[in-house]
Design a protein around this motif. Sequence first.
Motif, PDB file in Angstrom:
ATOM      1  N   LEU A 189       0.824  -1.203   0.000  1.00  0.00           N
ATOM      2  CA  LEU A 189       0.000   0.000   0.000  1.00  0.00           C
ATOM      3  C   LEU A 189       0.861   1.257   0.000  1.00  0.00           C
ATOM      4  CD1 LEU A 189      -2.832  -1.005   2.511  1.00  0.00           C
ATOM      5  CD2 LEU A 189      -2.921  -1.030   0.012  1.00  0.00           C
ATOM      6  N   GLU A 190       1.971   1.215   0.714  1.00  0.00           N
ATOM      7  CA  GLU A 190       2.886   2.351   0.713  1.00  0.00           C
ATOM      8  C   GLU A 190       3.463   2.570  -0.683  1.00  0.00           C
ATOM      9  OE1 GLU A 190       5.732   1.444   3.719  1.00  0.00           O
ATOM     10  OE2 GLU A 190       4.464   2.169   5.372  1.00  0.00           O
ATOM     11  N   VAL A 194      -1.097   4.641  -1.096  1.00  0.00           N
ATOM     12  CA  VAL A 194      -2.467   4.539  -0.590  1.00  0.00           C
ATOM     13  C   VAL A 194      -2.558   5.083   0.831  1.00  0.00           C
ATOM     14  CG1 VAL A 194      -4.269   2.902   0.127  1.00  0.00           C
ATOM     15  CG2 VAL A 194      -3.110   2.617  -2.076  1.00  0.00           C
ATOM     16  N   THR A 195      -3.530   5.971   1.046  1.00  0.00           N
ATOM     17  CA  THR A 195      -3.808   6.458   2.401  1.00  0.00           C
ATOM     18  C   THR A 195      -5.266   6.228   2.801  1.00  0.00           C
ATOM     19  OG1 THR A 195      -4.231   8.697   1.548  1.00  0.00           O
ATOM     20  CG2 THR A 195      -1.995   8.209   2.332  1.00  0.00           C
ATOM     21  N   SER A 205     -17.111 -10.137  11.316  1.00  0.00           N
ATOM     22  CA  SER A 205     -16.678 -10.074  12.719  1.00  0.00           C
ATOM     23  C   SER A 205     -15.309 -10.696  12.954  1.00  0.00           C
ATOM     24  CB  SER A 205     -17.703 -10.773  13.616  1.00  0.00           C
ATOM     25  OG  SER A 205     -17.828 -12.142  13.254  1.00  0.00           O
ATOM     26  N   ALA A 206     -14.680 -11.224  11.915  1.00  0.00           N
ATOM     27  CA  ALA A 206     -13.382 -11.885  12.082  1.00  0.00           C
ATOM     28  C   ALA A 206     -12.332 -11.199  11.208  1.00  0.00           C
ATOM     29  CB  ALA A 206     -13.505 -13.377  11.772  1.00  0.00           C
ATOM     30  N   CYS A 207     -12.105 -11.707  10.016  1.00  0.00           N
ATOM     31  CA  CYS A 207     -10.990 -11.202   9.209  1.00  0.00           C
ATOM     32  C   CYS A 207     -11.246  -9.817   8.621  1.00  0.00           C
ATOM     33  CB  CYS A 207     -10.664 -12.200   8.110  1.00  0.00           C
ATOM     34  SG  CYS A 207     -10.021 -13.756   8.753  1.00  0.00           S
ATOM     35  N   VAL A 208     -12.499  -9.487   8.319  1.00  0.00           N
ATOM     36  CA  VAL A 208     -12.787  -8.122   7.853  1.00  0.00           C
ATOM     37  C   VAL A 208     -12.492  -7.129   8.974  1.00  0.00           C
ATOM     38  CG1 VAL A 208     -14.612  -6.551   7.113  1.00  0.00           C
ATOM     39  CG2 VAL A 208     -14.463  -8.841   6.112  1.00  0.00           C
ATOM     40  N   LEU A 209     -12.993  -7.414  10.164  1.00  0.00           N
ATOM     41  CA  LEU A 209     -12.726  -6.531  11.302  1.00  0.00           C
ATOM     42  C   LEU A 209     -11.247  -6.481  11.632  1.00  0.00           C
ATOM     43  CD1 LEU A 209     -13.626  -4.760  13.668  1.00  0.00           C
ATOM     44  CD2 LEU A 209     -14.000  -6.859  14.988  1.00  0.00           C
ATOM     45  N   GLY A 210     -10.587  -7.635  11.676  1.00  0.00           N
ATOM     46  CA  GLY A 210      -9.162  -7.669  11.992  1.00  0.00           C
ATOM     47  C   GLY A 210      -8.343  -6.832  11.027  1.00  0.00           C
ATOM     48  N   THR A 211      -8.673  -6.916   9.737  1.00  0.00           N
ATOM     49  CA  THR A 211      -7.936  -6.146   8.736  1.00  0.00           C
ATOM     50  C   THR A 211      -8.283  -4.667   8.803  1.00  0.00           C
ATOM     51  OG1 THR A 211      -7.804  -8.088   7.295  1.00  0.00           O
ATOM     52  CG2 THR A 211      -7.493  -5.934   6.262  1.00  0.00           C
ATOM     53  N   ALA A 212      -9.565  -4.341   9.063  1.00  0.00           N
ATOM     54  CA  ALA A 212      -9.955  -2.939   9.199  1.00  0.00           C
ATOM     55  C   ALA A 212      -9.243  -2.291  10.383  1.00  0.00           C
ATOM     56  CB  ALA A 212     -11.475  -2.835   9.362  1.00  0.00           C
ATOM     57  N   ARG A 218      -2.550   1.659  11.560  1.00  0.00           N
ATOM     58  CA  ARG A 218      -1.462   2.196  10.755  1.00  0.00           C
ATOM     59  C   ARG A 218      -1.779   3.579  10.195  1.00  0.00           C
ATOM     60  NH1 ARG A 218      -1.472  -3.015  11.218  1.00  0.00           N
ATOM     61  NH2 ARG A 218       0.493  -4.184  11.176  1.00  0.00           N
ATOM     62  N   GLY A 219      -2.855   4.177  10.671  1.00  0.00           N
ATOM     63  CA  GLY A 219      -3.171   5.552  10.305  1.00  0.00           C
ATOM     64  C   GLY A 219      -3.866   5.720   8.971  1.00  0.00           C
ATOM     65  N   LEU A 220      -4.353   4.638   8.390  1.00  0.00           N
ATOM     66  CA  LEU A 220      -5.064   4.742   7.126  1.00  0.00           C
ATOM     67  C   LEU A 220      -6.500   5.198   7.364  1.00  0.00           C
ATOM     68  CD1 LEU A 220      -3.788   1.443   5.452  1.00  0.00           C
ATOM     69  CD2 LEU A 220      -3.143   3.778   4.824  1.00  0.00           C
ATOM     70  N   ASP A 221      -7.064   5.847   6.373  1.00  0.00           N
ATOM     71  CA  ASP A 221      -8.469   6.236   6.390  1.00  0.00           C
ATOM     72  C   ASP A 221      -9.272   5.024   5.931  1.00  0.00           C
ATOM     73  OD1 ASP A 221     -10.829   7.718   6.408  1.00  0.00           O
ATOM     74  OD2 ASP A 221     -10.493   8.518   4.396  1.00  0.00           O
ATOM     75  N   VAL A 222     -10.086   4.467   6.826  1.00  0.00           N
ATOM     76  CA  VAL A 222     -10.727   3.166   6.569  1.00  0.00           C
ATOM     77  C   VAL A 222     -12.219   3.353   6.342  1.00  0.00           C
ATOM     78  CG1 VAL A 222     -11.089   0.819   7.424  1.00  0.00           C
ATOM     79  CG2 VAL A 222      -9.017   2.091   8.085  1.00  0.00           C
ATOM     80  N   LEU A 223     -12.701   2.857   5.198  1.00  0.00           N
ATOM     81  CA  LEU A 223     -14.125   2.835   4.875  1.00  0.00           C
ATOM     82  C   LEU A 223     -14.546   1.379   4.714  1.00  0.00           C
ATOM     83  CD1 LEU A 223     -14.323   5.695   2.208  1.00  0.00           C
ATOM     84  CD2 LEU A 223     -14.813   5.843   4.635  1.00  0.00           C
ATOM     85  N   LEU A 224     -15.447   0.927   5.560  1.00  0.00           N
ATOM     86  CA  LEU A 224     -15.967  -0.428   5.478  1.00  0.00           C
ATOM     87  C   LEU A 224     -17.215  -0.422   4.600  1.00  0.00           C
ATOM     88  CD1 LEU A 224     -15.703  -3.364   6.731  1.00  0.00           C
ATOM     89  CD2 LEU A 224     -17.601  -2.654   8.188  1.00  0.00           C
ATOM     90  N   VAL A 225     -17.173  -1.154   3.500  1.00  0.00           N
ATOM     91  CA  VAL A 225     -18.338  -1.250   2.611  1.00  0.00           C
ATOM     92  C   VAL A 225     -19.228  -2.351   3.190  1.00  0.00           C
ATOM     93  CG1 VAL A 225     -19.127  -1.380   0.223  1.00  0.00           C
ATOM     94  CG2 VAL A 225     -16.786  -0.640   0.727  1.00  0.00           C
ATOM     95  N   GLU A 226     -20.113  -1.956   4.100  1.00  0.00           N
ATOM     96  CA  GLU A 226     -20.762  -2.946   4.962  1.00  0.00           C
ATOM     97  C   GLU A 226     -21.727  -3.861   4.226  1.00  0.00           C
ATOM     98  OE1 GLU A 226     -24.169  -1.564   7.473  1.00  0.00           O
ATOM     99  OE2 GLU A 226     -23.059   0.311   7.401  1.00  0.00           O
TER     100      GLU A 226
END
Length: 296
Positions: A189-190, A194-195, A205-212, A218-226
């Motif tokens: 991503l660096e 990507v920011t 509730s598992a890997c999506v959440l863990g990765t988000a 790491r200071g990224l702007d995170v948008l979860l497409v729920e």
Amino acid sequence: QACQPWPLPGVVVERPCRHRGVRAPCRRGKEEPFSAIASMPLLQGLRDALRLPNPRVDSSRRRSLLAADHLASPPPNGGSTALIVVDAQRCWYSNAANGRARTAFPALPQRLKALLEGARQEGIPVVHLRASYESSPHVSTMRRLNPSLNINPIVPDDPEPWARELEGEDVIYKSTFDGFFATPLESRLEELGVTRVLICGLVTSACVLGTALGAFYRGLDVLLVEDCCADRSIERHEATVGMYSDYCFQSILARDFLGASHEDLPPAAGACGSASKQVPEVLTVSRALSCGASVA
């Protein structure tokens, strides 16, 4: 030991104490096993109960407007956006032995496919994460605690056909729930500058959440497409989004990103979860219970 009141505000049902066989009274005074109580509408308003008070997001319409504003603004620090697709593998959805994610979120293939097509048309890089942890130390514990889950082998190179990578797209294998842990995801991503990341996939509730959360750390702007995520029940998905949206990340809907041309996408969850044309929303637990959808 006396039973303690249920922790969610406004709920009068009591939970059983630690001793097996204890029954808890429902609001009508009848005794019901705790397993029966779990299927009652006691989770009504679950997302609102879990969400921290936040004047900025006081309604679904307001959240939709905020999501549109967020997407219209440039990514932080002059960076770019990437789409991360988490564990779109047949072992978690199409070939899952229990079939719970398929039942609760039958429209995931159409919605995630549309999201991928939209990102590719916009020139947004797509990164595919794949679970590859048959030999990871946590798997034996997971299978012991959840004997009905993960019965099938976890096959990393068997993606869903509707989420398969195209030539040139990155595929990164991970050994835990967090796609950043001991993987080249952060460095990739660096390299791409990507920011901001859009995150979707399996399991909410598992890997999506863990990765988000890994992206958030790491200071990224995170948008979860729920509505392009799925879990083994609607209530688990709703609880995860309710706990962390507008706290560690912002949740958006696919059409917030794709625009009005994708208003005809099928409902995100279950047959009765159709979203309003005016106010985007996903199926809440209370609506699922009221229309007879299974949340077990």
